[in-house]
Design a protein around this motif. Structure first.
Motif, PDB file in Angstrom:
ATOM      1  N   LYS A  28       0.842  -1.203   0.000  1.00  0.00           N
ATOM      2  CA  LYS A  28       0.000   0.000   0.000  1.00  0.00           C
ATOM      3  C   LYS A  28       0.876   1.251   0.000  1.00  0.00           C
ATOM      4  O   LYS A  28       0.380   2.359   0.139  1.00  0.00           O
ATOM      5  CB  LYS A  28      -0.919  -0.007   1.220  1.00  0.00           C
ATOM      6  N   VAL A  31       5.465   3.574  -4.847  1.00  0.00           N
ATOM      7  CA  VAL A  31       5.798   4.962  -5.225  1.00  0.00           C
ATOM      8  C   VAL A  31       5.667   5.125  -6.737  1.00  0.00           C
ATOM      9  O   VAL A  31       6.168   4.300  -7.499  1.00  0.00           O
ATOM     10  CB  VAL A  31       7.240   5.324  -4.794  1.00  0.00           C
ATOM     11  N   HIS A  48       3.235   8.465  -2.773  1.00  0.00           N
ATOM     12  CA  HIS A  48       3.870   7.431  -1.943  1.00  0.00           C
ATOM     13  C   HIS A  48       2.877   6.433  -1.361  1.00  0.00           C
ATOM     14  O   HIS A  48       3.252   5.588  -0.559  1.00  0.00           O
ATOM     15  CB  HIS A  48       4.631   8.083  -0.778  1.00  0.00           C
ATOM     16  N   GLN A  49       1.602   6.555  -1.692  1.00  0.00           N
ATOM     17  CA  GLN A  49       0.628   5.602  -1.134  1.00  0.00           C
ATOM     18  C   GLN A  49      -0.130   4.925  -2.280  1.00  0.00           C
ATOM     19  O   GLN A  49      -1.339   5.069  -2.418  1.00  0.00           O
ATOM     20  CB  GLN A  49      -0.325   6.306  -0.169  1.00  0.00           C
ATOM     21  N   ASN A  51      -1.436   1.575  -4.157  1.00  0.00           N
ATOM     22  CA  ASN A  51      -1.790   0.166  -3.942  1.00  0.00           C
ATOM     23  C   ASN A  51      -1.354  -0.662  -5.137  1.00  0.00           C
ATOM     24  O   ASN A  51      -1.603  -0.278  -6.283  1.00  0.00           O
ATOM     25  CB  ASN A  51      -3.319   0.018  -3.810  1.00  0.00           C
ATOM     26  N   ARG A  64      -3.434   0.778  -8.164  1.00  0.00           N
ATOM     27  CA  ARG A  64      -4.489   1.778  -7.998  1.00  0.00           C
ATOM     28  C   ARG A  64      -3.852   3.023  -7.369  1.00  0.00           C
ATOM     29  O   ARG A  64      -3.207   2.935  -6.334  1.00  0.00           O
ATOM     30  CB  ARG A  64      -5.615   1.248  -7.112  1.00  0.00           C
ATOM     31  N   LEU A  66      -4.320   7.123  -6.236  1.00  0.00           N
ATOM     32  CA  LEU A  66      -5.209   8.270  -5.995  1.00  0.00           C
ATOM     33  C   LEU A  66      -4.536   9.531  -6.536  1.00  0.00           C
ATOM     34  O   LEU A  66      -3.423   9.871  -6.120  1.00  0.00           O
ATOM     35  CB  LEU A  66      -5.499   8.409  -4.496  1.00  0.00           C
ATOM     36  N   LYS A  68      -5.147  12.677  -6.205  1.00  0.00           N
ATOM     37  CA  LYS A  68      -4.902  13.790  -5.260  1.00  0.00           C
ATOM     38  C   LYS A  68      -3.698  13.500  -4.363  1.00  0.00           C
ATOM     39  O   LYS A  68      -3.268  14.371  -3.605  1.00  0.00           O
ATOM     40  CB  LYS A  68      -6.146  14.029  -4.398  1.00  0.00           C
ATOM     41  N   GLY A  69      -3.170  12.288  -4.439  1.00  0.00           N
ATOM     42  CA  GLY A  69      -2.021  11.929  -3.614  1.00  0.00           C
ATOM     43  C   GLY A  69      -0.697  12.352  -4.214  1.00  0.00           C
ATOM     44  O   GLY A  69       0.347  12.191  -3.582  1.00  0.00           O
ATOM     45  N   GLN A  71       2.219  14.715  -4.920  1.00  0.00           N
ATOM     46  CA  GLN A  71       2.744  15.918  -4.261  1.00  0.00           C
ATOM     47  C   GLN A  71       3.724  16.619  -5.192  1.00  0.00           C
ATOM     48  O   GLN A  71       4.723  16.026  -5.600  1.00  0.00           O
ATOM     49  CB  GLN A  71       3.470  15.541  -2.964  1.00  0.00           C
ATOM     50  N   PRO A  92     -11.025  10.316  -9.505  1.00  0.00           N
ATOM     51  CA  PRO A  92     -10.076  10.298  -8.383  1.00  0.00           C
ATOM     52  C   PRO A  92      -8.972   9.243  -8.481  1.00  0.00           C
ATOM     53  O   PRO A  92      -7.913   9.402  -7.883  1.00  0.00           O
ATOM     54  CB  PRO A  92     -10.962  10.040  -7.160  1.00  0.00           C
ATOM     55  N   ASN A  93      -9.234   8.155  -9.224  1.00  0.00           N
ATOM     56  CA  ASN A  93      -8.252   7.061  -9.308  1.00  0.00           C
ATOM     57  C   ASN A  93      -7.682   6.922 -10.704  1.00  0.00           C
ATOM     58  O   ASN A  93      -8.370   7.167 -11.696  1.00  0.00           O
ATOM     59  CB  ASN A  93      -8.930   5.712  -9.019  1.00  0.00           C
TER      60      ASN A  93
END
Lengths: 186, 144
Positions: A28, A31, A48-49, A51, A64, A66, A68-69, A71, A92-93
């Protein structure tokens, strides 16, 4: 195809593909790096999160992410990425559902470094494209580290670059994937 | 000084000031201070997770991209690379434990690591979404 339909198909694919005896490895905290090199500026972002899971028996391989994750160094770039380019409020995905195509040539249950070919469907911003990419799996003491670098054409996924920033964003972006998958104990 | 030269100088000065303002406050504006940002919503970890599970589309509309303060039992703390992740385990699925995962702000990582697992905590963070297994949050700060 609508996002919901894609998700349902992906889940059916997984449930069908991951048998009870299957050796599933997952993470999970994968990168993904996004890198755009353009005349005016270079843009880099990390997520960095992520799946990811692989079934060693069938070769099924999924991601998978996200959106919005991701940076970015600059807040403005992050805003534009989410609001104008990938429209993360609507999509979103991003997903990849596929297989390690040359599984018969490699043995991911044994320590070693293996060249792999991964093929499947990549969905970004609701657009699904069939992709075939190269990567490397390094197996060491029960951990499978997967790495790949590939390039995507933004236009393939309906990501439009306004003329005013055409010198700031490359039409082709580099994607680096780095996942450390460990055995799932269900 | 010639009137037109004066006007030109004023316009150039205004343009320069505009460029500086644009660079500092627009192009180079800083990321939000998530530690200081007021939470848009306050609820329990379980409530947030259940909402995404039962009505994902509505939950995404309501919570994605928002700062949310959640309370619940801290199940695990994960450290990987330079990340420290607070984990609220709320279910078990095809890919193992599922729930809420919050990547902490750098200045809250030690504080979280010193928090015993099983403690009831309040954490504020930015919701990036739900990935079919977990609700994922970033920029977490430990409130209590």
């Amino acid at each position: 195809m609508k996002r919901k339909e894609i998700l349902i198909i992906a889940m059916l694919f997984l449930i069908g593909g991951f048998s009870v005896q299957a050796q599933k490895y997952a993470t999970k905290t994968g990168v993904i790096r996004f890198y755009s090199e353009a005349p005016a500026e270079n843009i880099e972002a990390f997520n960095h999160q992520v799946n990811s899971a692989i079934d060693l028996n069938s070769g099924d391989f999924v991601f998978r992410v996200l959106m919005k994750g991701f940076q970015f160094e600059k807040a403005l770039m992050q805003e534009h990425f989410n609001e104008n380019y990938v429209e993360s409020h609507k999509y979103p995905n991003a997903t990849f559902v596929g297989k390690v195509s040359n599984l018969s040539d490699i043995d991911l249950s044994k320590n070693g470094t293996y060249d792999a070919e991964v093929s499947g469907n990549m969905t970004i911003k609701g657009v699904t494209k069939e992709v075939i990419e190269k990567g490397v799996f390094e197996v060491k003491d029960g951990l499978i580290n997967g790495k790949s670098t590939f390039y995507i054409q933004l236009a393939d996924y309906d990501i439009k670059i306004p003329r005013t920033v055409v010198k700031n964003i490359s039409e082709t972006v580099e994607i680096n994937v780095d996942v450390s998958l460990s055995l799932l104990n269900n | 000084m010639n009137k037109w030269i004066k006007i030109m100088l004023i316009l150039v000065a205004m343009g320069a000031v505009g460029a500086v303002i644009g660079y500092v406050f627009v192009y180079n504006k800083s990321h939000p201070d998530f530690e200081k940002k007021k939470a848009d919503f306050t609820l329990t970890a379980e409530e947030l997770f259940k909402f995404y599970r039962s009505d994902q589309a509505s939950a995404e509309l309501k919570y994605n991209g928002k700062v949310v303060e959640i309370s619940g039992v801290l199940s695990e703390i994960e450290s990987i690379y330079d990340l420290t992740i607070a984990v609220f385990v709320l279910d078990k699925g095809l890919f193992g434990k599922e729930g809420i995962r919050i990547s902490m702000l750098e200045n809250h990582q030690e504080k979280l690591k010193n928090t015993p697992q099983g403690a009831v905590v309040i954490i504020k963070g930015f919701v990036t979404g739900y990935n079919e297994t977990d609700v994922v949050m970033e920029h977490g700060s430990l409130i209590n």
